[in-house]
Enzyme design. Sequence first.
Site, mmCIF file in Angstrom:
data_model
loop_
_atom_site.group_PDB
_atom_site.id
_atom_site.type_symbol
_atom_site.label_atom_id
_atom_site.label_comp_id
_atom_site.label_asym_id
_atom_site.label_seq_id
_atom_site.Cartn_x
_atom_site.Cartn_y
_atom_site.Cartn_z
ATOM 1 N N HIS A 47 -7.940 -14.784 3.616
ATOM 2 C CA HIS A 47 -7.367 -14.365 2.323
ATOM 3 C C HIS A 47 -6.361 -13.246 2.528
ATOM 4 O O HIS A 47 -6.228 -12.712 3.622
ATOM 5 C CB HIS A 47 -8.453 -14.000 1.304
ATOM 6 C CG HIS A 47 -9.246 -12.761 1.609
ATOM 7 N ND1 HIS A 47 -10.078 -12.649 2.713
ATOM 8 C CD2 HIS A 47 -9.356 -11.579 0.939
ATOM 9 C CE1 HIS A 47 -10.658 -11.455 2.698
ATOM 10 N NE2 HIS A 47 -10.232 -10.783 1.644
ATOM 11 N N ASP B 6 -6.590 -5.771 4.821
ATOM 12 C CA ASP B 6 -7.537 -5.519 5.913
ATOM 13 C C ASP B 6 -7.965 -6.801 6.619
ATOM 14 O O ASP B 6 -8.824 -6.778 7.498
ATOM 15 C CB ASP B 6 -8.750 -4.717 5.413
ATOM 16 C CG ASP B 6 -9.548 -5.452 4.353
ATOM 17 O OD1 ASP B 6 -8.931 -6.030 3.436
ATOM 18 O OD2 ASP B 6 -10.786 -5.447 4.434
ATOM 19 N N HIS B 7 -7.364 -7.937 6.235
ATOM 20 C CA HIS B 7 -7.620 -9.195 6.944
ATOM 21 C C HIS B 7 -6.353 -9.749 7.599
ATOM 22 O O HIS B 7 -6.433 -10.690 8.390
ATOM 23 C CB HIS B 7 -8.232 -10.225 5.989
ATOM 24 C CG HIS B 7 -9.565 -9.791 5.467
ATOM 25 N ND1 HIS B 7 -10.755 -10.335 5.910
ATOM 26 C CD2 HIS B 7 -9.900 -8.827 4.572
ATOM 27 C CE1 HIS B 7 -11.761 -9.723 5.302
ATOM 28 N NE2 HIS B 7 -11.268 -8.809 4.485
ATOM 29 N N HIS C 120 -17.285 -8.174 6.785
ATOM 30 C CA HIS C 120 -17.528 -6.722 6.751
ATOM 31 C C HIS C 120 -18.956 -6.382 7.147
ATOM 32 O O HIS C 120 -19.867 -7.181 6.977
ATOM 33 C CB HIS C 120 -17.288 -6.176 5.334
ATOM 34 C CG HIS C 120 -15.858 -6.180 4.921
ATOM 35 N ND1 HIS C 120 -15.023 -5.113 5.128
ATOM 36 C CD2 HIS C 120 -15.107 -7.130 4.308
ATOM 37 C CE1 HIS C 120 -13.812 -5.402 4.647
ATOM 38 N NE2 HIS C 120 -13.834 -6.624 4.148
ATOM 39 N N ASP D 127 -14.875 -12.721 2.897
ATOM 40 C CA ASP D 127 -15.357 -11.953 1.751
ATOM 41 C C ASP D 127 -15.839 -12.857 0.607
ATOM 42 O O ASP D 127 -15.866 -12.434 -0.555
ATOM 43 C CB ASP D 127 -14.263 -10.990 1.254
ATOM 44 C CG ASP D 127 -13.901 -9.957 2.313
ATOM 45 O OD1 ASP D 127 -14.541 -9.937 3.387
ATOM 46 O OD2 ASP D 127 -12.963 -9.167 2.072
ATOM 47 N N HIS E 175 -13.541 -13.765 -4.837
ATOM 48 C CA HIS E 175 -13.099 -12.439 -4.382
ATOM 49 C C HIS E 175 -11.587 -12.332 -4.621
ATOM 50 O O HIS E 175 -11.096 -11.386 -5.221
ATOM 51 C CB HIS E 175 -13.451 -12.297 -2.903
ATOM 52 C CG HIS E 175 -12.976 -11.050 -2.241
ATOM 53 N ND1 HIS E 175 -13.449 -9.804 -2.557
ATOM 54 C CD2 HIS E 175 -12.080 -10.860 -1.237
ATOM 55 C CE1 HIS E 175 -12.856 -8.902 -1.784
ATOM 56 N NE2 HIS E 175 -12.008 -9.514 -0.977
ATOM 57 N N HIS F 169 -5.888 -10.079 1.530
ATOM 58 C CA HIS F 169 -6.077 -8.618 1.552
ATOM 59 C C HIS F 169 -5.621 -8.025 2.878
ATOM 60 O O HIS F 169 -5.845 -8.595 3.937
ATOM 61 C CB HIS F 169 -7.546 -8.263 1.268
ATOM 62 C CG HIS F 169 -7.900 -8.395 -0.183
ATOM 63 N ND1 HIS F 169 -9.189 -8.543 -0.627
ATOM 64 C CD2 HIS F 169 -7.114 -8.383 -1.293
ATOM 65 C CE1 HIS F 169 -9.198 -8.622 -1.957
ATOM 66 N NE2 HIS F 169 -7.949 -8.542 -2.377
#
Length: 255
Positions: free
Chosen positions: A56, A60-61, A171, A133, A114, A58
């Site tokens: 996805h 942080d990915h 995570h 996530d 999410h 975001h």
Amino acid sequence: MPLELVTVPCLKDNYAYLLHDPQSGATAVVDVPEPGPIAAALAERGWTLTDILITHHHWDHIDGVEALRAATGAKVTGAAADAHRLPPLDRAVAEGDQIHVGTATARILDVSGHTVGHIAFVFDGERIAFTADSLMAGGCGRLFEGTPAQMWTSLSKLAALPPDTLICSGHEYTQSNLRFAQTLEPGNRDLMLRITAVAEARAQGRATVPSLLSLELATNPFLRAANAEIRASLGMTDAPDVDCFAEVRARKDRF
Ligand code: FE
Ligand code: ZN
């Protein structure tokens, strides 16, 4: 020859995963929170990255995608629905598509909730699912874009996979997820045992992912909307599963 799976801790509490096919030499990474730890894990094993799989959009990915692509020439796969907000895709996929990493095949599932456009990579033959996530160890992602009904549909698809499937999530949130779970289901013995095991793992600095789907089905309250103890805790004995799920998610947000 079976695939080799490596969990790579990144940033503060993110996980990336390497999946290596010894037969062909192909190696995929699932999500790239940052390039450094992934490049180090590849170098340590002498593996050459061939594929970057994105779950996805975001940051942080995906933050390390361009650096890894530049360093390795790996092909990038992500959701067609999110192509406008992902790094340029070599392969844009949607639910029902199949992709190959060497001799292994993954099926794409849409697991929106999410985010809308979040996908999972399911290697049916190897019993490995990369869920990031969506379904997480002891929990599920916060609903930033999707509705509770969307996430419930997504989790239901994952819950229907064979119970011996390894769930590779994004995570290290397991400890706080399980603390929350216990407020709803203090009588769940499997949950108590998992809390002890997770505390031990964390005390030793070990990751609590991946986790078996069977353990998630037994202890993850977001998969257990039908459970009597959870329903009693919610005061929602007769409500539809999706409404119980929505209430569990709402309570977790306030926890
Ligand atoms: Fe996310
Ligand atoms: Zn994330």
